[in-house]
Structures are given as structure tokens and as C-alpha cells.
Design a protein around this motif. Structure first.
Motif, PDB file in Angstrom:
ATOM      1  N   ASP A  19       6.916   7.024  -4.856  1.00 28.23           N
ATOM      2  CA  ASP A  19       6.653   6.954  -6.309  1.00 28.23           C
ATOM      3  C   ASP A  19       6.653   5.504  -6.785  1.00 28.23           C
ATOM      4  O   ASP A  19       5.871   5.112  -7.641  1.00 28.23           O
ATOM      5  CB  ASP A  19       7.713   7.740  -7.091  1.00 28.23           C
ATOM      6  CG  ASP A  19       7.572   9.235  -6.876  1.00 28.23           C
ATOM      7  OD1 ASP A  19       6.538   9.664  -6.316  1.00 28.23           O
ATOM      8  OD2 ASP A  19       8.510   9.969  -7.249  1.00 28.23           O
ATOM      9  N   ARG A  20       7.551   4.716  -6.220  1.00 31.91           N
ATOM     10  CA  ARG A  20       7.646   3.306  -6.613  1.00 31.91           C
ATOM     11  C   ARG A  20       6.340   2.567  -6.331  1.00 31.91           C
ATOM     12  O   ARG A  20       5.975   1.638  -7.041  1.00 31.91           O
ATOM     13  CB  ARG A  20       8.803   2.675  -5.827  1.00 31.91           C
ATOM     14  CG  ARG A  20       9.094   1.256  -6.198  1.00 31.91           C
ATOM     15  CD  ARG A  20      10.303   0.751  -5.425  1.00 31.91           C
ATOM     16  NE  ARG A  20      10.776  -0.465  -6.024  1.00 31.91           N
ATOM     17  CZ  ARG A  20      12.052  -0.827  -6.095  1.00 31.91           C
ATOM     18  NH1 ARG A  20      12.984  -0.068  -5.582  1.00 31.91           N
ATOM     19  NH2 ARG A  20      12.397  -1.953  -6.673  1.00 31.91           N
ATOM     20  N   LEU A  21       5.650   2.991  -5.267  1.00 31.02           N
ATOM     21  CA  LEU A  21       4.417   2.307  -4.864  1.00 31.02           C
ATOM     22  C   LEU A  21       3.178   2.830  -5.597  1.00 31.02           C
ATOM     23  O   LEU A  21       2.086   2.317  -5.385  1.00 31.02           O
ATOM     24  CB  LEU A  21       4.214   2.436  -3.344  1.00 31.02           C
ATOM     25  CG  LEU A  21       5.255   1.717  -2.484  1.00 31.02           C
ATOM     26  CD1 LEU A  21       4.982   1.956  -1.003  1.00 31.02           C
ATOM     27  CD2 LEU A  21       5.275   0.217  -2.780  1.00 31.02           C
ATOM     28  N   ALA A  22       3.360   3.828  -6.459  1.00 28.42           N
ATOM     29  CA  ALA A  22       2.202   4.325  -7.225  1.00 28.42           C
ATOM     30  C   ALA A  22       1.685   3.212  -8.130  1.00 28.42           C
ATOM     31  O   ALA A  22       2.455   2.379  -8.613  1.00 28.42           O
ATOM     32  CB  ALA A  22       2.632   5.530  -8.055  1.00 28.42           C
TER      33      ALA A  22
ATOM     34  N   LEU B  43       3.786  -5.723  -9.828  1.00 33.61           N
ATOM     35  CA  LEU B  43       3.141  -6.411  -8.706  1.00 33.61           C
ATOM     36  C   LEU B  43       4.123  -6.304  -7.541  1.00 33.61           C
ATOM     37  O   LEU B  43       5.302  -6.670  -7.689  1.00 33.61           O
ATOM     38  CB  LEU B  43       2.933  -7.872  -9.095  1.00 33.61           C
ATOM     39  CG  LEU B  43       1.967  -8.697  -8.276  1.00 33.61           C
ATOM     40  CD1 LEU B  43       0.546  -8.151  -8.427  1.00 33.61           C
ATOM     41  CD2 LEU B  43       1.980 -10.146  -8.764  1.00 33.61           C
ATOM     42  N   GLN B  44       3.642  -5.782  -6.414  1.00 34.53           N
ATOM     43  CA  GLN B  44       4.538  -5.554  -5.273  1.00 34.53           C
ATOM     44  C   GLN B  44       3.915  -6.158  -4.023  1.00 34.53           C
ATOM     45  O   GLN B  44       2.840  -5.724  -3.600  1.00 34.53           O
ATOM     46  CB  GLN B  44       4.748  -4.049  -5.061  1.00 34.53           C
ATOM     47  CG  GLN B  44       5.433  -3.372  -6.235  1.00 34.53           C
ATOM     48  CD  GLN B  44       5.279  -1.862  -6.196  1.00 34.53           C
ATOM     49  OE1 GLN B  44       4.224  -1.348  -5.839  1.00 34.53           O
ATOM     50  NE2 GLN B  44       6.319  -1.155  -6.564  1.00 34.53           N
ATOM     51  N   LEU B  45       4.565  -7.145  -3.458  1.00 33.88           N
ATOM     52  CA  LEU B  45       4.045  -7.790  -2.253  1.00 33.88           C
ATOM     53  C   LEU B  45       4.906  -7.435  -1.055  1.00 33.88           C
ATOM     54  O   LEU B  45       6.129  -7.269  -1.190  1.00 33.88           O
ATOM     55  CB  LEU B  45       4.041  -9.312  -2.411  1.00 33.88           C
ATOM     56  CG  LEU B  45       3.309  -9.901  -3.617  1.00 33.88           C
ATOM     57  CD1 LEU B  45       3.331 -11.424  -3.538  1.00 33.88           C
ATOM     58  CD2 LEU B  45       1.886  -9.389  -3.716  1.00 33.88           C
ATOM     59  N   VAL B  46       4.254  -7.359   0.117  1.00 33.97           N
ATOM     60  CA  VAL B  46       5.010  -7.224   1.363  1.00 33.97           C
ATOM     61  C   VAL B  46       4.695  -8.433   2.240  1.00 33.97           C
ATOM     62  O   VAL B  46       3.608  -9.006   2.163  1.00 33.97           O
ATOM     63  CB  VAL B  46       4.679  -5.921   2.130  1.00 33.97           C
ATOM     64  CG1 VAL B  46       5.235  -4.703   1.407  1.00 33.97           C
ATOM     65  CG2 VAL B  46       3.183  -5.762   2.376  1.00 33.97           C
TER      66      VAL B  46
ATOM     67  N   MET C 225      18.520   7.960  -0.199  1.00 37.41           N
ATOM     68  CA  MET C 225      17.550   8.262  -1.261  1.00 37.41           C
ATOM     69  C   MET C 225      16.344   8.921  -0.612  1.00 37.41           C
ATOM     70  O   MET C 225      15.958   8.563   0.511  1.00 37.41           O
ATOM     71  CB  MET C 225      17.117   6.973  -1.977  1.00 37.41           C
ATOM     72  CG  MET C 225      18.261   6.268  -2.677  1.00 37.41           C
ATOM     73  SD  MET C 225      17.732   4.778  -3.537  1.00 37.41           S
ATOM     74  CE  MET C 225      17.107   5.456  -5.059  1.00 37.41           C
ATOM     75  N   PRO C 226      15.715   9.894  -1.287  1.00 36.98           N
ATOM     76  CA  PRO C 226      14.541  10.538  -0.703  1.00 36.98           C
ATOM     77  C   PRO C 226      13.384   9.554  -0.542  1.00 36.98           C
ATOM     78  O   PRO C 226      13.218   8.649  -1.376  1.00 36.98           O
ATOM     79  CB  PRO C 226      14.173  11.633  -1.708  1.00 36.98           C
ATOM     80  CG  PRO C 226      15.180  11.604  -2.780  1.00 36.98           C
ATOM     81  CD  PRO C 226      16.060  10.421  -2.612  1.00 36.98           C
ATOM     82  N   LEU C 227      12.592   9.744   0.506  1.00 35.43           N
ATOM     83  CA  LEU C 227      11.403   8.913   0.739  1.00 35.43           C
ATOM     84  C   LEU C 227      10.489   8.924  -0.493  1.00 35.43           C
ATOM     85  O   LEU C 227       9.838   7.936  -0.815  1.00 35.43           O
ATOM     86  CB  LEU C 227      10.661   9.452   1.975  1.00 35.43           C
ATOM     87  CG  LEU C 227       9.309   8.826   2.307  1.00 35.43           C
ATOM     88  CD1 LEU C 227       9.449   7.323   2.572  1.00 35.43           C
ATOM     89  CD2 LEU C 227       8.695   9.523   3.519  1.00 35.43           C
TER      90      LEU C 227
ATOM     91  N   HIS D 115       0.856  -1.188   0.000  1.00 33.89           N
ATOM     92  CA  HIS D 115       0.000   0.000   0.000  1.00 33.89           C
ATOM     93  C   HIS D 115       0.894   1.240   0.000  1.00 33.89           C
ATOM     94  O   HIS D 115       2.040   1.168   0.442  1.00 33.89           O
ATOM     95  CB  HIS D 115      -0.834   0.096   1.289  1.00 33.89           C
ATOM     96  CG  HIS D 115      -1.739  -1.059   1.530  1.00 33.89           C
ATOM     97  ND1 HIS D 115      -2.206  -1.377   2.788  1.00 33.89           N
ATOM     98  CD2 HIS D 115      -2.277  -1.962   0.670  1.00 33.89           C
ATOM     99  CE1 HIS D 115      -3.002  -2.422   2.698  1.00 33.89           C
ATOM    100  NE2 HIS D 115      -3.055  -2.802   1.435  1.00 33.89           N
ATOM    101  N   GLN D 116       0.305   2.368  -0.368  1.00 34.87           N
ATOM    102  CA  GLN D 116       1.033   3.644  -0.294  1.00 34.87           C
ATOM    103  C   GLN D 116       1.530   3.910   1.138  1.00 34.87           C
ATOM    104  O   GLN D 116       2.633   4.403   1.330  1.00 34.87           O
ATOM    105  CB  GLN D 116       0.112   4.799  -0.724  1.00 34.87           C
ATOM    106  CG  GLN D 116       0.091   5.026  -2.234  1.00 34.87           C
ATOM    107  CD  GLN D 116       1.395   5.603  -2.762  1.00 34.87           C
ATOM    108  OE1 GLN D 116       2.046   6.394  -2.105  1.00 34.87           O
ATOM    109  NE2 GLN D 116       1.791   5.179  -3.951  1.00 34.87           N
TER     110      GLN D 116
END
Ligand SMILES: CC(C)(COP(=O)(O)OP(=O)(O)OC[C@H]1O[C@@H](n2cnc3c(N)ncnc32)[C@H](O)[C@@H]1OP(=O)(O)O)[C@@H](O)C(=O)NCCC(=O)NCCS
Length: 166
Positions: A42-45, A51-54, A35-37, A9-10
């Protein structure tokens, strides 16, 4: 360890940023220590090709994986790349990365119909290479002096896993 997996999630950005800028992840990836937060936000947009899992231990994020797909490119839509898998430093060697990789492989083999799953890993990352081999990835070739390191340049290995069902 009892952990759960879900899509990122964002709101995960600050916790993920801490993992993605930690020294062991910087060593194993193309990332920089500072690196800036905003780069993680932006990566999580939303992006239909990502597909991004945590992995969560309770409410804490302990791992992250990102799959890059090519759904807009008809002749490459059967291929995808694991762009990064990372486990929080203190949660390594508990099966977090294996669980994240297995979830991505299962998605590729079923709903996503991905035949070719590839990745690039640094030659000295024996931990990650052992995991990928155990999951059916084969070495395809080496790239010399691929990444700038603290002390010089490092070689990389290209690996891929072919799902014969698709
Ligand atoms: C590489 C990394 C993702 C592994 O995460 P992890 O959660 O510790 O991995 P797991 O606990 O799921 O272990 C999975 C496999 O890794 C291997 N492994 C784990 N610890 C190991 C160690 N100390 N030595 C050798 N192999 C090891 C084993 O093959 C293990 O398989 P098993 O499940 O059959 O025991 C983690 O160390 C990390 O975040 N590194 C920094 C980022 C990085 O380099 N990512 C890879 C970029 S390509």
C-alpha cells in the motif's frame, strides 16, 4: 560500492518489506517488527505527494528513502519531509543513505522547488544525526518521550534544512 538509484516499483514490495521490518529500522523508526506485507504494498501505491527512491546493488535493493510533499496545500507547498531513510542491515556504512539523501536534496533544490526540508530523528540515533548534520540539517527542537521503545520512551529531534534559493 557501485549502486544505482531509481524510483520504487510495486514489485519492490517484498524486498523493501524485509528491510522495513528489520530490527535496526524498527529501532530507528515508528515501525513495528511484525507488519503485513500489504502495508508495504500500500505504501508503494502511486501518490503524487510521495517520492520514493531505492538504491540497488545489482538487482538487490540495499536502501530506501521516502519524501512526503504538500503540493495540494498552497501555503505549505514549499515544504517537504523525509519520512524515512533506511539501509539494508549488511550494507550500512557504505554511503547508501548519503547517496539517497543527496538525491532527494538535489531534487528538492531543483525541480521540486522545496525551500524547507524537515525530518524527525530519535535522539539516540547518532549515525543518522551525523549524516543529517553533514548534509546541512539543523536541530530545531526536541520532543520528549516521543516514541515508545522496547524499554521505555525515547526523545526525538526535529531537524530542517532551508534551501535559500527558493
Ligand atoms: C541511519 C542509516 C540510514 C545510515 O545508513 P548508511 O547507509 O549506513 O549511512 P552512510 O553509509 O551513507 O553514512 C552516511 C553518514 O552516516 C554517518 N555514519 C555512518 N556510519 C556511522 C557510524 N558507525 N557512526 C557514526 N556515524 C556514522 C556518517 O556521518 C556518514 O557520513 P560520511 O558519508 O561522511 O562518512 C542506517 O543505519 C539505517 O538504516 N538505520 C535504521 C533506520 C534509521 O534509523 N533511519 C533513520 C530514521 S530518521
Amino acid at each position: 560500492m557501485p549502486f544505482t538509484l531509481r524510483h520504487a516499483h510495486q514489485d519492490d514490495a517484498p524486498a523493501l518489506h524485509a528491510i522495513l521490518t528489520s530490527p535496526h529500522v524498527v529501532r530507528g523508526s515508528m515501525r513495528l517488527p511484525f507488519m503485513p506485507l500489504k502495508t508495504t504494498e500500500d505504501r508503494l501505491a502511486h501518490d503524487r505527494n510521495r517520492l520514493q527512491l531505492v538504491a540497488l546493488d545489482g538487482n538487490s535493493i540495499v536502501g530506501f528513502i521516502e519524501l512526503l510533499m504538500n503540493s495540494g496545500t498552497p501555503r505549505a507547498a514549499h515544504s517537504a519531509e523525509v519520512n524515512l531513510v533506511a539501509t539494508r542491515e549488511e550494507d550500512q556504512e557504505k554511503g547508501v543513505a548519503r547517496a539517497l539523501m543527496e538525491a532527494i536534496i538535489a531534487s528538492c533544490d531543483t525541480h521540486l522547488s522545496i525551500r524547507r526540508l524537515s525530518l524527525i530523528v530519535w535522539l539516540d540515533n547518532t549515525r543518522a544525526i551525523a549524516l543529517y548534520k553533514a548534509l546541512g540539517f539543523q536541530e530545531e527542537g526536541r520532543m520528549l518521550d516521543f516514541v515508545r521503545t522496547e524499554t521505555g520512551y525515547g526523545d526525538a529531534i526535529m531537524m530542517a534544512r532551508i534551501c535559500k534559493r527558493h
